[in-house]
Every structure is written in structure tokens, then in C-alpha cells.
Design an enzyme around this catalytic site. Structure first.
Site, PDB file in Angstrom:
ATOM      1  N   PRO A   2       0.824  -1.206   0.000  1.00  0.00           N
ATOM      2  CA  PRO A   2       0.000   0.000   0.000  1.00  0.00           C
ATOM      3  C   PRO A   2       0.860   1.258   0.000  1.00  0.00           C
ATOM      4  O   PRO A   2       1.858   1.346   0.710  1.00  0.00           O
ATOM      5  CB  PRO A   2      -0.797  -0.127   1.308  1.00  0.00           C
ATOM      6  CG  PRO A   2      -0.798  -1.585   1.608  1.00  0.00           C
ATOM      7  CD  PRO A   2       0.517  -2.102   1.120  1.00  0.00           C
ATOM      8  N   GLU A   3       0.451   2.227  -0.818  1.00  0.00           N
ATOM      9  CA  GLU A   3       1.189   3.470  -0.949  1.00  0.00           C
ATOM     10  C   GLU A   3       0.327   4.628  -0.470  1.00  0.00           C
ATOM     11  O   GLU A   3      -0.705   4.411   0.174  1.00  0.00           O
ATOM     12  CB  GLU A   3       1.650   3.630  -2.408  1.00  0.00           C
ATOM     13  CG  GLU A   3       2.491   2.445  -2.895  1.00  0.00           C
ATOM     14  CD  GLU A   3       2.866   2.501  -4.363  1.00  0.00           C
ATOM     15  OE1 GLU A   3       3.062   3.614  -4.886  1.00  0.00           O
ATOM     16  OE2 GLU A   3       2.953   1.444  -5.009  1.00  0.00           O
ATOM     17  N   LYS A  58       3.575   6.170   3.987  1.00  0.00           N
ATOM     18  CA  LYS A  58       2.825   4.915   3.902  1.00  0.00           C
ATOM     19  C   LYS A  58       2.384   4.410   5.274  1.00  0.00           C
ATOM     20  O   LYS A  58       1.973   3.262   5.413  1.00  0.00           O
ATOM     21  CB  LYS A  58       3.691   3.838   3.225  1.00  0.00           C
ATOM     22  CG  LYS A  58       4.190   4.194   1.827  1.00  0.00           C
ATOM     23  CD  LYS A  58       5.077   3.084   1.306  1.00  0.00           C
ATOM     24  CE  LYS A  58       5.718   3.442  -0.021  1.00  0.00           C
ATOM     25  NZ  LYS A  58       6.598   2.359  -0.528  1.00  0.00           N
ATOM     26  N   ARG A 259      13.797  -4.010  -8.539  1.00  0.00           N
ATOM     27  CA  ARG A 259      12.381  -3.658  -8.587  1.00  0.00           C
ATOM     28  C   ARG A 259      11.810  -3.867  -9.984  1.00  0.00           C
ATOM     29  O   ARG A 259      12.478  -3.613 -10.976  1.00  0.00           O
ATOM     30  CB  ARG A 259      12.164  -2.183  -8.197  1.00  0.00           C
ATOM     31  CG  ARG A 259      12.488  -1.859  -6.758  1.00  0.00           C
ATOM     32  CD  ARG A 259      12.280  -0.382  -6.496  1.00  0.00           C
ATOM     33  NE  ARG A 259      12.563  -0.013  -5.119  1.00  0.00           N
ATOM     34  CZ  ARG A 259      11.667  -0.027  -4.137  1.00  0.00           C
ATOM     35  NH1 ARG A 259      10.418  -0.369  -4.408  1.00  0.00           N
ATOM     36  NH2 ARG A 259      12.008   0.314  -2.905  1.00  0.00           N
TER      37      ARG A 259
END
Length: 271
Positions: A2-3, A58, A259
């Protein structure tokens, strides 16, 4: 993970339901999720009231009536659900806080945590975070100052929480797409015009995603039709091999410093 938009959506929903409602029960199913023994944690929270819910990057900070704070970081896979025992999803929970006939379930916190801290401890924990990108004080000039003197790939900079708080893998890719910039472009090579475009894209993408509930996979409570509405709005993230919605090119996926990176090589450029 979650951002900013997901956590801001949670903050709004939590604020609507939990303020000044006493905590009447505490269940800890995984002691590693908290920062003290279960008996001490339980005793500290029973009867406590949440007077304010804050989001920082966050994180969620639950401000308690006695001045202490509960610091939540969902990390990868963490979710919140608020409802009755009958409504709860079939998922394991690490911590449960009871508010009368409703329960706040903390799920998927295998990497995340819920720590009870003093004001000083919570401020220290948040001390190294970069500025909030949707803050009204964030101007194009201040944003350009964040990039000044920085080096390296654009995506790596955007997910650096000490520079831009709240952005992670998903929104870094979505912002780069909106700005028509390659996520791999070197920050030191950005033109002033590209920096302005990037600033506008940060504000647009994060605002739009927040307004429609982010990309969470599960509603916050029964009847919640907002949380997760951004799932179908992503332009490039997790869309490898699919056509670009802007020019019909093909979305590709590469790795950058470990990433995943998604972008359209046809309409995203290095200028």
C-alpha cells in the site's frame, strides 16, 4: 505494498468510524507484529480511545487519548478490515482491536507492524521521511529542489522515502507514464520542462488514485464500494505485454535495482 493513496483512503475511513470509541478488546495472534509483550500491549489499549488518525507517507498513526500513538505500517500484503465477526473475510489476522460490536482486523502483517509508541518515539520513527507530495506547501519550485543535486534513475529516486514520502512501485510507474518519461531516465539529465511535467504528474496521479480508493484488493468494510477502485485504472503497472492506452504500443517490464518497472517504450522518453 500500500502506498500514499491506499493509506490516505484508509485514514479517511478509519476517521469516520473509530474516533472517540473506546477499545473494548484486544487480540494478538502474532506477537512479532507488536513491539512489546501481549499482556502489556493489551493492558495499554483496553479502554483507550483514538482521538485522531494521521497518515504520514505509507504509515498510519493512531493518536490515543493519553498521548501515545499506534504506528501502523502494512508493508507487503497488509490489509485492514472493519466489521463484525460474521462479516470478516477468510484471512488470518495478526492483531484485532474491538470497538464495541465492531472489530478492526489487521491482516497480512507478516512483514508489517503495529507499534505502541510515545510521542517522542513516533516522531523519531517518522523523522527521516521526505515531504508529503500532496501538501499544499509543495510547489513546483520546492519539488524541483527535491531533485536538485540528485543522481540515479528516476524510479529509484521516487521510491526513496527520504526524498518523496509515500510513493512505491505502482505509482512511480504510473507517474512516469503520465509525465511521458522513462522510469530509467537519470534524474540529473531531466530538463526544467520535464521536472515541471513530473511535478504535475505526481499531483494528478496521486490525487486521482486517492479519490477513488487506491488499488487495494479488498474492501475496508461491508458495503464499501470505493476502496480498490484504482485497480482497473493503472495505465502501465502490472500490464506487461498489454497495449498502451495512449498510443497502442506494448507495455514492457524490466528490473531496476531489484524492482519491477513497467513502461511503454514508444511514448515514454528520456527528455
Amino acid at each position: 505494498m500500500p502506498e500514499l493513496p491506499e493509506m490516505e483512503n484508509y485514514r479517511k475511513l478509519l476517521s469516520q468510524h473509530l474516533i472517540n470509541v473506546p477499545i473494548t478488546g484486544v487480540t494478538v495472534n502474532r506477537e512479532k507484529t507488536i513491539n512489546m509483550g501481549t499482556p502489556e500491549f493489551t493492558q495499554a489499549l483496553l479502554g483507550a480511545r483514538i482521538v485522531f488518525v494521521e497518515r504520514r507517507a505509507k504509515h498510519i498513526l493512531f493518536h490515543l487519548h493519553d498521548g501515545r500513538r499506534l504506528l501502523l505500517h502494512l508493508m507487503l500484503g497488509g490489509l485492514l478490515f472493519y466489521g463484525t465477526e460474521e462479516e470478516r473475510p477468510e484471512r488470518s489476522t495478526q492483531v484485532e482491536l474491538v470497538f464495541g460490536d465492531h472489530i478492526l482486523y489487521f491482516m497480512g502483517l507478516r512483514l508489517g507492524y503495529l507499534h505502541l509508541l510515545s510521542v517522542k518515539e513516533s516522531e523519531a520513527a517518522m523523522g527521516k521521511l521526505g515531504p508529503e507530495l500532496l501538501d499544499r506547501r509543495m510547489t513546483p519550485e520546492r519539488f524541483a529542489g527535491l531533485l536538485k543535486g540528485r543522481r540515479g534513475a528516476l524510479k529509484s529516486l521516487m521510491v526513496n522515502q527520504q526524498v518523496m514520502a509515500g510513493i512505491g512501485n505502482c505509482y512511480a510507474d504510473e507517474i512516469a507514464f503520465e509525465a511521458r518519461l522513462l522510469p530509467t531516465i537519470l534524474v540529473q539529465n531531466l530538463t526544467p520542462e520535464a521536472v515541471v511535467r513530473l511535478y504535475d504528474s505526481v499531483r494528478k496521479v496521486l490525487t486521482e488514485a486517492t479519490e477513488i480508493g487506491g488499488y487495494m484488493e479488498m474492501p475496508f468494510m461491508a458495503g464499501d464500494t470505493v476502496t480498490g477502485s484504482y485497480n482497473d485504472k493503472c495505465k502501465v503497472y502490472d500490464r506487461e505485454g498489454e497495449p498502451c492506452l495512449r498510443d497502442g504500443g506494448t507495455i514492457v517490464k524490466i528490473e531496476l535495482s531489484g524492482r519491477k518497472v513497467f513502461y511503454c517504450p514508444d511514448c515514454q522518453h528520456d527528455e
